[in-house]
Design an enzyme around this catalytic site. Structure first.
Site, short mmCIF file in Angstrom:
data_model
loop_
_atom_site.label_atom_id
_atom_site.label_comp_id
_atom_site.label_asym_id
_atom_site.label_seq_id
_atom_site.Cartn_x
_atom_site.Cartn_y
_atom_site.Cartn_z
N ASP A 151 -0.61 -5.59 4.36
CA ASP A 151 0.66 -5.04 4.88
C ASP A 151 0.61 -4.75 6.38
O ASP A 151 1.46 -4.01 6.89
CB ASP A 151 1.03 -3.75 4.12
N LYS A 154 3.56 -4.47 8.66
CA LYS A 154 4.50 -3.32 8.67
C LYS A 154 4.31 -2.44 9.89
O LYS A 154 5.06 -1.48 10.08
CB LYS A 154 4.29 -2.48 7.40
N HIS A 179 7.49 -8.63 7.11
CA HIS A 179 6.12 -8.14 7.32
C HIS A 179 5.00 -9.11 6.94
O HIS A 179 3.98 -9.13 7.62
CB HIS A 179 5.91 -6.74 6.71
N ASP A 232 -0.63 -5.45 -5.78
CA ASP A 232 0.36 -4.75 -4.97
C ASP A 232 1.45 -4.14 -5.86
O ASP A 232 1.81 -2.96 -5.73
CB ASP A 232 0.98 -5.77 -3.99
#
Ligand SMILES: [Fe+2]
Length: 280
Positions: A151, A154, A179, A232
């Site tokens: 991630d 982000k 992202h 996730d």
């Protein structure tokens, strides 16, 4: 008679031509004599002027070594010392690298209190699944990096969006959905991370081709990315959000089964179910 400790302390080599003539041999040497060793040379292994070990060469003949042997062995000892120092530096470098990745990863998760610890937990789920699927240590190492960094894109997403209670607008959704590609771009200059970039980029692809950013389908999605997708989602479903409580594991399992073959790779789901003792 010098013990190995003394060789380390003095830093000088020692040649004993007739082991049997030495009184009060230390127990290790007594053992060697019993095994038929009659002479030996011991040379300190030096790293940056400090002895960190002893190279010991024995012979089953008395007075077996010449001054030439000693100088040859000293050269070998110095090579071993260099190799040991290099391996220590490599270990240090590895630790520095994974430590930096961890710090980076937790700084992204810390952007929102709802995602604190997310990447670390995703990584742990992913590693368990991969082990269940029989992946080797090298694959696990790459998956660990991919999990920690999945991630990272982000980093440029506003906290207000990450923290927003309730539904996102279409525009906000678009921003969030950038992202994975952003993450891939951020990592692209790092030579050592080239193999994990596709996992970062494709961790939101759906097995049936309806995910993002590219709509890849089935086996075209890298296996690590398919694993990360399940890991996730498991963590995301289990975590509290500003607008809802986290789901209990049995609901998560039901959801994974429902979405196996559409959102998720069924083999990966099966791998996950085995890790929680659900073989269905
Ligand atoms: Fe993500």
């Amino acid at each position: 008679e010098t013990t190995a400790t003394e060789i380390i302390e003095t830093g000088s080599p020692q040649y004993v031509p007739y082991l049997s003539e030495v009184k009060d041999l230390p127990s290790l040497e007594r053992h060697l004599v019993k095994e038929g060793f009659m002479s030996h040379i011991r040379i300190p292994l030096m790293v940056k002027g400090e002895a960190i070990g002893v190279l010991s060469i024995g012979a089953k003949r008395p007075a077996a070594f010449t001054p030439d042997d000693l100088s040859l062995l000293e050269k070998i000892a110095s090579q071993i010392g260099i190799a040991m120092e290099n391996s220590r530096l490599l270990t240090d470098l590895d630790e520095l690298f994974i430590g930096t990745v961890r710090a980076l990863s937790s700084s992204i998760d810390a952007k929102s209190r709802w995602t604190a610890g997310h990447s670390e937990r995703v990584t742990q789920y992913a590693l368990k699944i991969a082990k269940e699927m029989g992946m080797d240590d090298m694959a696990l190492g790459e998956l660990e990096l991919a999990g920690l960094l999945h991630d990272i894109g982000k980093i440029g997403t506003y906290e207000a969006i990450l923290d927003k209670p309730g539904k996102l607008t279409e525009e906000e959704l678009k921003l969030i959905q950038q992202h994975p590609s952003r993450g891939a771009e951020i990592l692209s200059p790092i030579k050592q991370l080239q193999d994990i970039i596709p996992c970062v980029k494709y961790h939101h692809e759906f097995y049936n081709g309806t995910g993002y950013p590219e709509g890849l389908k089935g086996e075209a999605i890298p296996i690590y990315a398919r694993i990360l997708a399940v890991a996730d989602s498991v963590d995301a479903m289990g975590a509290d959000r500003p607008y809802r409580k986290g789901k209990p594991m049995e609901d998560i399992i039901a959801e994974l089964k429902r979405c196996a073959g559409t959102q998720f790779d069924p083999n990966v789901v099966e791998g996950f179910l085995k890790t929680v003792g659900d073989g269905q």
